[in-house]
Motif scaffolding. Structure first.
Motif, PDB file in Angstrom:
ATOM      1  N   ASP A  17      -0.453  -2.166  -1.962  1.00 51.09           N
ATOM      2  CA  ASP A  17       0.038  -3.010  -1.058  1.00 51.09           C
ATOM      3  C   ASP A  17       1.214  -3.386  -1.579  1.00 51.09           C
ATOM      4  OD1 ASP A  17      -2.298  -3.079   0.373  1.00 51.09           O
ATOM      5  OD2 ASP A  17      -3.327  -4.880  -0.824  1.00 51.09           O
ATOM      6  N   LEU A  18       1.592  -3.610  -2.757  1.00 51.47           N
ATOM      7  CA  LEU A  18       3.048  -3.919  -3.280  1.00 51.47           C
ATOM      8  C   LEU A  18       4.085  -3.250  -2.826  1.00 51.47           C
ATOM      9  CD1 LEU A  18       4.722  -5.806  -5.123  1.00 51.47           C
ATOM     10  CD2 LEU A  18       4.133  -4.265  -7.067  1.00 51.47           C
ATOM     11  N   GLU A  21       4.308  -3.374   0.961  1.00 48.38           N
ATOM     12  CA  GLU A  21       5.385  -4.652   1.247  1.00 48.38           C
ATOM     13  C   GLU A  21       7.003  -4.487   0.989  1.00 48.38           C
ATOM     14  OE1 GLU A  21       6.234  -8.512   2.419  1.00 48.38           O
ATOM     15  OE2 GLU A  21       4.419  -7.390   2.937  1.00 48.38           O
ATOM     16  N   MET A  24       8.356  -2.111   3.793  1.00 52.27           N
ATOM     17  CA  MET A  24       8.512  -2.825   5.272  1.00 52.27           C
ATOM     18  C   MET A  24       9.679  -3.938   5.060  1.00 52.27           C
ATOM     19  SD  MET A  24       4.557  -3.597   6.563  1.00 52.27           S
ATOM     20  CE  MET A  24       3.877  -4.357   5.029  1.00 52.27           C
ATOM     21  N   THR A  25       9.727  -4.280   3.760  1.00 50.98           N
ATOM     22  CA  THR A  25      10.929  -5.509   3.623  1.00 50.98           C
ATOM     23  C   THR A  25      12.073  -4.827   3.171  1.00 50.98           C
ATOM     24  OG1 THR A  25      10.152  -6.110   1.573  1.00 50.98           O
ATOM     25  CG2 THR A  25       9.187  -7.316   3.376  1.00 50.98           C
ATOM     26  N   VAL A  32       9.760  -7.429  -4.763  1.00 49.17           N
ATOM     27  CA  VAL A  32       8.531  -8.130  -4.220  1.00 49.17           C
ATOM     28  C   VAL A  32       7.718  -8.627  -5.154  1.00 49.17           C
ATOM     29  CG1 VAL A  32       6.502  -7.869  -2.823  1.00 49.17           C
ATOM     30  CG2 VAL A  32       8.532  -6.692  -2.298  1.00 49.17           C
ATOM     31  N   ALA A  36       6.942 -12.794  -5.660  1.00 46.80           N
ATOM     32  CA  ALA A  36       5.515 -13.300  -5.607  1.00 46.80           C
ATOM     33  C   ALA A  36       5.433 -13.928  -7.032  1.00 46.80           C
ATOM     34  CB  ALA A  36       4.637 -12.115  -5.444  1.00 46.80           C
TER      35      ALA A  36
END
Length: 93
Positions: A17-18, A21, A24-25, A32, A36
Motif C-alpha cells: 500500500d505504501l 501510494e 500514485m503521488t 509518504v 504519515a
C-alpha cells in the motif's frame, strides 16, 4: 534540515500500500511514510492536549450537563441548530 535513517518492519500488505501510494503521488515511499508518521504524531499531540484540558476542567469542576448536550445534539441538522453548549455544572462552587 538533515534527515536520519530509520528501519521499520512492515507487513507485506502495508508495504504494498505504501509503495502504491508513493507511485500514485510521484513520491518516494520514504516521503509518504514520513508524512504519515508526522501526521499521526501531530494528531496524537492534539489528542493529548485535549485530554489534558478536559482533565483540568474536571479538576476545576467545570462540566456540561447531559441535558445541555442532548439539546445540542438533537438540534444538529435542523434549521435551529444550537452552538456547542457552555459549561452549566459547577459542583465546586
Amino acid at each position: 534540515m538533515a534527515s536520519v535513517d530509520l528501519s521499520v518492519r512492515l507487513e507485506p500488505s502495508v508495504k504494498a500500500d505504501l509503495e502504491a501510494e508513493a507511485s500514485m503521488t510521484n513520491q518516494t515511499a520514504a516521503e509518504v511514510a514520513e508524512a504519515a508518521i508526522a501526521q499521526y504524531l501531530s494528531g496524537r499531540k492534539v489528542k493529548r492536549e485535549a485530554v489534558r484540558q478536559a482533565l483540568q476542567e474536571a479538576e476545576d469542576g467545570v462540566f456540561v450537563s447531559e441535558a445541555a448536550i442532548s439539546r445540542w445534539v438533537e438540534s444538529w441538522g435542523t434549521a435551529d441548530e444550537l452552538p456547542p453548549p457552555e459549561p452549566d455544572v459547577f459542583p465546586g462552587r
